[in-house]
Design an enzyme around this catalytic site. Sequence first.
Site, short mmCIF file in Angstrom:
data_model
loop_
_atom_site.label_atom_id
_atom_site.label_comp_id
_atom_site.label_asym_id
_atom_site.label_seq_id
_atom_site.Cartn_x
_atom_site.Cartn_y
_atom_site.Cartn_z
CB VAL A 40 -0.96 0.00 1.20
CG1 VAL A 40 -1.75 1.30 1.26
CG2 VAL A 40 -1.91 -1.19 1.12
CG ASP A 41 3.40 2.66 3.32
OD1 ASP A 41 2.48 3.50 3.40
OD2 ASP A 41 3.93 2.14 4.31
CG LEU A 42 6.40 -0.29 -1.65
CD1 LEU A 42 6.90 -1.67 -2.05
CD2 LEU A 42 7.56 0.69 -1.57
#
Length: 405
Positions: free
Chosen positions: A177-179
């Site tokens: 999700v962060d990436l």
Amino acid sequence: MPLPLSPGALAGIKVIDLTRVLGGPYCTMILADHGAEVIKIEPPQGDEVRDWGPPFLDQPDGSRDASYFLGVNRNKRALALDIGSEAGRAVLLRLLEGADVLVENFKPGGMEKWGLGYASLEQRFPGLIHCRVSGFGGEGPLGGLPGYDAILQAMTGLMSVNGDPSTGPLRIGTPVVDLATGLYAAIAILMALVERTRSGRGQFLDMTLHDCAMALLHPQAANYFLNGRRPVATGNPHPNLAPYETYQTRTGQIFIAAGNDGQFRKLCAELGVPDLANDPRFATNADRLTHRAALIAAFSAVLAEADGNALTLRLLRAGLPAGPVRAVDEALANDHTAARGMVADIGAWRGLGTPIKLSRTPGGPRAAPPRFAEHTDAILARHGFSAEEIQGLEKEGILFRQRRK
């Protein structure tokens, strides 16, 4: 991997980076890889992922930085500034002169509290593109609340479709999700830069972990919209394709896939079982999905004594999707990884290369991730600060040379 031979496609773009942890820094690293000047402004205590180890890299000045920081902050220049103070905000505003992009990941309302929200900045910098990365955005029932990768994996259904029935919902091993939010944010910034060439105006980009996580629900969301059935975790098998799973061979696990009926027939021929392609249970993809267990059993019997590495290479050369299941260290050491320049070394730093390959303006790792406040004097001098001003800011506790604990 050699250093890039060009200034990069984004040379001349200036980015002020107020982000920490992962999504925002990953976004700005992508921009820096391709020539943007990224000035990373950390708070007095530093980006907390400098401490997310071990492992750590010991720096020449006696400090140390965790791999988590090193992996997403290359090619940037760094200083440390207390923008919670009025004097610190004044320094930031001077740094924003001539900037094209501001990326920050304060909770919604944080920048506004300091008089640095987009509505205020737009008046002074009408061409500035202001990208905010947050957990949930500023509106809606969860607006303004904090978000972390694993929390959003859980809340958006990603965990529910990962793993298999024996594991229950399972966090995806990489912080996807962060990436993904960093990737989407970089795309949004590039879109806004292109639009600015027509309008001459910047704009506000509202990027959230929640929305980017939801955008990753393919094909699960598409399946649900059409059939109304709750998607479930299927493990390695694909919910819409068969064969599409791992098989055990004599030399380890391999992954085999067939995207259409023609590929399935060719795969059967290559495996020496052409009769399987004529079995009515496996005639079409829909049939193979219905009889997936029987197909897995048939293929497993054929593949159990095969040399998986040799077989997958032969299948690939025949135009069929297949590959060995490798550990991370094996993938990093693979010959093709080296040929594609996906591992880079700069001094004591080793990291991944850029997957974006441009023919005339190649990018990639140019400089190792910065030590805390490493470029303070050079950055401020370039923005018109005298040596006396810099010393005064440091004495007043506005600039920091060492991390505040």
